[in-house]
Design a protein around this motif. Structure first.
Motif, PDB file in Angstrom:
ATOM      1  N   GLU A 145       0.760  -1.069  -0.073  1.00 59.68           N
ATOM      2  CA  GLU A 145      -0.037   0.009  -0.162  1.00 59.68           C
ATOM      3  C   GLU A 145       0.831   1.335   0.015  1.00 59.68           C
ATOM      4  N   LYS A 158      -2.551  12.620   1.872  1.00 55.90           N
ATOM      5  CA  LYS A 158      -3.744  13.235   2.626  1.00 55.90           C
ATOM      6  C   LYS A 158      -4.113  12.563   4.028  1.00 55.90           C
ATOM      7  N   GLU A 159      -3.197  11.472   4.089  1.00 57.74           N
ATOM      8  CA  GLU A 159      -3.514  10.919   5.383  1.00 57.74           C
ATOM      9  C   GLU A 159      -3.343  11.724   6.690  1.00 57.74           C
ATOM     10  N   LYS A 160      -4.225  11.300   7.689  1.00 50.24           N
ATOM     11  CA  LYS A 160      -4.127  12.292   8.956  1.00 50.24           C
ATOM     12  C   LYS A 160      -3.412  11.406   9.964  1.00 50.24           C
ATOM     13  N   PHE A 161      -2.891  12.094  10.817  1.00 49.39           N
ATOM     14  CA  PHE A 161      -1.937  11.226  11.923  1.00 49.39           C
ATOM     15  C   PHE A 161      -2.226  11.960  13.364  1.00 49.39           C
ATOM     16  N   GLY A 214       0.847   5.616   0.288  1.00 44.67           N
ATOM     17  CA  GLY A 214       0.011   6.681   0.750  1.00 44.67           C
ATOM     18  C   GLY A 214      -0.538   7.723  -0.490  1.00 44.67           C
ATOM     19  N   THR A 215      -1.467   8.613  -0.148  1.00 46.65           N
ATOM     20  CA  THR A 215      -1.851   9.656  -1.102  1.00 46.65           C
ATOM     21  C   THR A 215      -1.225  10.980  -0.646  1.00 46.65           C
TER      22      THR A 215
END
Length: 496
Positions: A399, A404-407, A401-402
């Protein structure tokens, strides 16, 4: 006290005093010699000639004990030799380093990389010049923070701003730089921005390069180059290490994720025993005794001497000085056949049999000294997944990431290095070394990181106008910072 007893006490005191004077005045009785049991890294000079018992600690990590290492290179000294008994490997070396660092996505790793390269300067190198090729200019506050960390006589860092239109070809920039300056340096290092290279790595490279020259009776020995192997730590991929789970690291170790094939010998690691027209059977046997090579020669970096760069430039079929695109499928150039552009420029062009055909060598005796930490420590997690190393028959997708992931971020109470740096500058200013006086307004000549704008405006890319404006603003702020002698203005404290 009776008179006889008093005389006896005086006699003993005199004996003690005389013995002490003799012991501390005779150099042979208290100075170390070649037979003292000191660790090998503490190279002991012949102090009757040099006046020094132990070399400076900053350079001792990079010394070779002639009686051991030179024996392997055919450089044994005679008993009556006037040469010193130790040699500082990095002393006086001029080192040029080029790092490809597209933007700030790996800046925390680059910070560690730069700290390690600075250690080359403290280890005795006379010049350590580092060129960071990037597409985003650094802010003044960030440069000021880096200037406070990276200080050593002979160390100079250049931030070279290139166009984002280069994309994957940013890795090409080092090649032109190296050949423009091939006569100005002794050692050249190209690396991605996430590989930790310590003085031990560079010193061992030089030591083993000399050994290969002795074994082959060629200088330079252009058929070979000492390589490196990257490693990561195999932390459990589904565990966050904290006080509750710290026991999960007790079996963690270094892993060579790019070299999976088993049995490891001979499928991943084997003898470099290929016949070459320019290599004799005797030479092959000598090399095979001391060295191995990796079936997958990808390194993400390379080291070279000036003589080797020149030899590869003139080597038929190599032309190492010529930047060119990685091989692609016939009729589908966009599909690589031998790895991406970064794989091509760091490893494949040099070691590929169809190209320069230079044999990668790793020493059997001290293999671990030429292994380097791949700081992201993430690639081992994708081993065995579809489209990745070891995943030829896998249905498990890797996979991506884009962006735009939030952490969940860290506790905001944690003080950052930048936060402390800015408060120190506001509170204490810029102390002047010569006088010890602290001044926020005193003028001085700038002596720090140099940022160069080499942006090619003719190449368009997404967000062109906005990017150009940002580059102009940061370059102007940097120019003003230099004019002030390397002191921040009020606006620099805000724009970081």
């Amino acid at each position: 006290i009776t008179q006889p007893l008093l005389l006896f006490v005086i006699f003993l005191s005199g004996c003690f005093f005389s013995t002490t004077v003799i012991l501390y005045s005779h150099p042979a009785l208290h100075q170390p010699n070649d037979h003292d049991h000191l660790p090998p890294s503490f190279g002991v000079e012949d102090n009757r000639k040099s006046g020094s018992a132990v070399n400076n600690l900053a350079t001792n990590k990079n010394t070779i004990e002639n009686n051991n290492s030179n024996h392997h290179m055919g450089l044994d000294k005679t008993e009556n030799s006037s040469q010193p008994t130790t040699t500082t490997v990095l002393s006086g070396k001029r080192i040029l380093i080029a790092i490809a660092s597209f933007d700030f996505s790996q800046f925390p790793l680059l910070e560690e990389v730069l700290d390690a390269y600075q250690d080359l300067c403290f280890a005795g190198a006379s010049k350590v010049h580092i060129y960071i090729h990037t597409t985003v200019p650094y802010t003044v506050a960030l440069i000021d923070l880096m200037n406070s960390r990276l200080q050593c006589d002979g160390l100079q860092i250049y931030i070279v701003v290139k166009t984002p239109a280069l994309r994957l070809n940013l890795v090409d920039c080092h090649r032109t730089l190296f050949y423009e300056k091939v006569d100005e340096y002794d050692v050249f290092i190209y690396s991605e921005d996430d590989i930790l290279v310590k003085p031990t790595t560079v010193a061992t490279y030089l030591q083993e390069t000399l050994k290969v020259q002795k074994l082959t009776s060629k200088s330079p020995s252009e058929d070979y180059n000492i390589g490196i192997v990257r490693y990561e730590y195999n932390y459990p991929p589904d565990v966050i290490i904290n006080d509750k789970t710290r026991h999960a690291t007790e079996n963690v170790t270094r892993v060579y994720w790019e070299h999976l094939w088993k049995p490891m010998i001979p499928k991943s690691v084997h003898s470099p025993n290929e016949f070459r027209p320019s290599v004799t059977r005797k030479e092959i046997d000598a090399i095979n005794t001391h060295y191995v090579t990796m079936d997958n020669a990808h390194q993400g970096m390379f080291l070279a001497t000036a003589d080797l760069l020149k030899a590869w430039r003139d080597r038929p079929g190599c032309e190492f000085n010529v930047v060119r695109q990685r091989p692609g499928k016939k009729g589908q150039q966009s599909q690589p056949t031998e790895g991406t552009q970064r794989v091509w420029m760091s490893s494949r062009m040099l070691h590929g049999k169809k190209h320069c055909n230079v044999q990668q060598l790793l020493p059997v005796r001290n293999f671990g000294q030429l292994t380097v930490w791949h700081l992201p420590n993430k690639n081992y997690r994708r081993v065995g997944k579809k489209g990745r190393i070891g995943g030829d028959k896998s249905d498990v997708e890797n996979e991506f990431g884009t962006g735009k992931e939030k952490f969940i971020g860290p506790d905001p109470k944690l003080p950052s290095a930048m936060e402390l740096h800015l408060q120190m500058r506001k509170t204490f200013g810029y102390p002047i070394v010569e006088t010890g006086v602290s001044s926020k307004n005193s003028s001085k000549k700038y002596n720090g990181i140099i940022m160069l704008n080499e942006l090619d405006l003719s190449k368009r890319f997404r967000g062109y106008e906005k990017h150009i404006t940002m580059v102009d603003d940061r370059m102007q702020a940097y120019s003003d910072y230099v004019t002030r002698g390397g002191q921040m203005a009020d606006v620099d404290y805000q724009n970081w």
